[in-house]
Motif scaffolding. Structure first.
Motif, short mmCIF file in Angstrom:
data_model
loop_
_atom_site.label_atom_id
_atom_site.label_comp_id
_atom_site.label_asym_id
_atom_site.label_seq_id
_atom_site.Cartn_x
_atom_site.Cartn_y
_atom_site.Cartn_z
N THR A 297 0.86 -1.19 0.00
CA THR A 297 0.00 0.00 0.00
C THR A 297 0.89 1.23 0.00
N SER A 298 0.46 2.26 -0.71
CA SER A 298 1.25 3.48 -0.79
C SER A 298 1.40 4.12 0.60
N LYS A 299 2.62 4.58 0.90
CA LYS A 299 2.85 5.23 2.18
C LYS A 299 3.95 6.27 2.07
N THR A 300 3.96 7.18 3.01
CA THR A 300 4.94 8.26 3.03
C THR A 300 6.34 7.70 3.28
N SER A 301 7.32 8.23 2.57
CA SER A 301 8.71 7.80 2.74
C SER A 301 9.65 8.89 2.22
N ASN A 302 10.68 9.16 2.96
CA ASN A 302 11.67 10.16 2.55
C ASN A 302 12.70 9.48 1.66
N ILE A 303 12.45 9.45 0.37
CA ILE A 303 13.32 8.74 -0.58
C ILE A 303 14.44 9.66 -1.05
N LYS A 304 15.66 9.32 -0.69
CA LYS A 304 16.82 10.09 -1.13
C LYS A 304 17.44 9.50 -2.40
N PHE A 305 17.53 8.17 -2.43
CA PHE A 305 18.09 7.49 -3.59
C PHE A 305 17.19 6.31 -3.95
N ALA A 306 16.94 6.13 -5.24
CA ALA A 306 16.08 5.03 -5.69
C ALA A 306 16.66 4.41 -6.96
N ILE A 307 16.24 3.18 -7.22
CA ILE A 307 16.67 2.45 -8.42
C ILE A 307 15.44 2.05 -9.22
N SER A 308 15.54 2.18 -10.54
CA SER A 308 14.53 1.66 -11.46
C SER A 308 15.18 0.55 -12.28
N ASN A 309 14.59 -0.65 -12.22
CA ASN A 309 15.14 -1.82 -12.93
C ASN A 309 14.32 -2.18 -14.15
N SER A 310 15.01 -2.58 -15.21
CA SER A 310 14.36 -3.10 -16.42
C SER A 310 15.12 -4.33 -16.90
N ILE A 311 14.36 -5.32 -17.34
CA ILE A 311 14.97 -6.57 -17.82
C ILE A 311 14.31 -6.95 -19.14
N GLY A 312 15.11 -7.44 -20.09
CA GLY A 312 14.58 -7.82 -21.39
C GLY A 312 15.03 -9.20 -21.81
N PHE A 313 14.36 -9.74 -22.82
CA PHE A 313 14.76 -11.03 -23.39
C PHE A 313 16.23 -10.98 -23.81
N GLY A 314 16.83 -12.14 -23.86
CA GLY A 314 18.23 -12.22 -24.29
C GLY A 314 19.21 -11.93 -23.18
N GLY A 315 18.74 -11.77 -21.94
CA GLY A 315 19.64 -11.54 -20.80
C GLY A 315 19.94 -10.10 -20.51
N ASN A 316 19.22 -9.15 -21.16
CA ASN A 316 19.47 -7.73 -20.93
C ASN A 316 18.96 -7.27 -19.57
N ALA A 317 19.73 -6.42 -18.91
CA ALA A 317 19.30 -5.82 -17.64
C ALA A 317 19.82 -4.40 -17.56
N VAL A 318 18.99 -3.50 -17.04
CA VAL A 318 19.35 -2.09 -16.89
C VAL A 318 18.91 -1.61 -15.51
N SER A 319 19.78 -0.87 -14.84
CA SER A 319 19.43 -0.23 -13.57
C SER A 319 19.79 1.24 -13.63
#
Length: 369
Positions: free
Chosen positions: A339-361
């Motif tokens: 559930t959505s909640k308040t948080s003091n986010i200083k640093f965050a990561i967004s991850n993506s993964i694709g076919f063929g073994g690709n990964a991005v952060s």
């Protein structure tokens, strides 16, 4: 050079404006619908997706997201600076692709020539680069734009990620046995697969900080484990490497990350792999959620949509939810935010993964830090 997110725009079933989209994301709204329009023509069974109420074209949603982002970034007049345009798509195909004449089919599968007149209305000088690395396309496009700005090759970049529902995409994931019957529920014990989504997302990146800036990208990591053409490596090698590389480039420690927006497709294999990678990177795993339980898997647009959600989470000091309904979380995933909640986010990561073994952060930072 520093790289700031100065504008965002979306065209999504969850909202055609950032205000509406953001409200629906953080309130946990769902827009699943039953898609049965491919039954007669293509013999594709009905499936659940986050789709538009009416059939829409790739061109129209890209234009809307693009212009919304330009307005948000206060790019009102025709800009004189040379601008990098990065377009990410998994296949760029539409419902009527097989009904098109050959010439139109070729256009649809190329660089999407509608981008040129759209972009030229806002920028006098520009370069368009297209990315097609399956579901990692959006993340790869952001990473490329980030590096081009960081090394001062451009002053600004526009990253657009977009895909619409198509019979090829639907039949492809069905043939893999990866489609959910009821709507994906990432990281739950009885998850039954991924659900497609459609839409376009756009971010404006700039080396110039403005009062309109949302956040700052400070590190990216990319990797490929060469494991299998479609199946992820259970060890999470590529994603582990991508996250480590992104954190290292950001010059921070894993313990400083407050939130991870996971790729989280809701498939049996992907969720386990991603959790394995998270446990390897972090001693104490931060808050984690997957947005695909709401927006669906938007394929080439996923990395851009999810970077936007991270930027909004940082700006609003609020964690977006991982929708699970009545389902139980996996035992090794108590850090999943349901559930959505308040948080003091200083640093965050967004991850993506694709076919063929690709990964991005991608590491994104609060501007107050």
């Amino acid at each position: 050079m520093r790289v700031f997110i100065n504008g965002i725009g979306v065209s999504s079933p969850l909202g055609m404006s950032i205000k509406q989209f953001s409200s629906n994301i953080f309130s946990g709204e769902l827009f699943w619908k039953l898609i049965n329009k491919y039954k007669t023509t293509y013999n594709i069974p009905s499936f659940t997706a986050c789709g538009f109420t009416e059939t829409t074209s790739l061109e129209s949603i890209v234009k809307q997201a693009f212009f919304n982002a330009c307005i948000d970034a206060k790019i009102i007049k025709r800009n004189e600076d040379k601008t990098l345009i990065c377009f990410a798509t998994s296949n760029g195909l539409e419902d009527n692709i097989f009904k098109s004449e050959d010439s139109k089919l070729i256009d649809a599968m190329s660089c999407h020539t509608f981008l040129i007149p759209t972009v030229s209305s806002k920028f006098k000088k520009f370069k368009i680069t297209c990315f097609n690395t399956a579901c990692a396309s959006g993340g790869d496009a952001i990473s490329y734009a980030y590096r081009e700005l960081k090394y001062n090759h451009y002053k600004q970049a526009i990253v657009i990620g977009a895909d619409t529902l198509s019979p090829i995409t639907a039949s492809g994931f069905m043939s893999l046995g990866a489609m959910s019957l009821k709507g994906c529920k990432p990281f739950t014990t009885n998850r039954d697969g991924m659900s497609l989504g459609e839409g376009a997302a756009c971010i404006v990146l700039s080396s110039q900080y403005t009062s309109n800036s949302y956040s700052e990208i400070i590190g990216v990591g990319q990797a490929n484990d060469h494991y299998h053409i479609t199946a992820p490596n259970p060890d999470g090698t590529a994603l582990f490497t991508a996250m480590n590389n992104a954190i290292r480039e950001a010059n921070i420690k894993p313990s400083q990350i407050n939130y991870v927006n996971a790729h989280g497709t809701g498939t049996k294999l992907n969720d386990v792999m991603e959790l394995n990678a998270l446990h390897k990177v972090f001693k104490d795993i931060p808050s984690v959620s997957s947005s695909k339980g709401q927006i669906g898997h938007t394929l080439g647009g996923a990395g851009v949509f999810e970077a936007i959600i991270v930027a909004l989470a940082i700006q609003r000091h609020r964690l977006p939810p991982n929708i699970v309904g009545q389902n139980k979380l996996l035992e090794n995933a108590p850090f999943i935010v349901t559930t959505s909640k308040t948080s003091n986010i200083k640093f965050a990561i967004s991850n993506s993964i694709g076919f063929g073994g690709n990964a991005v952060s991608i590491v994104i930072k609060d501007l107050e830090k």
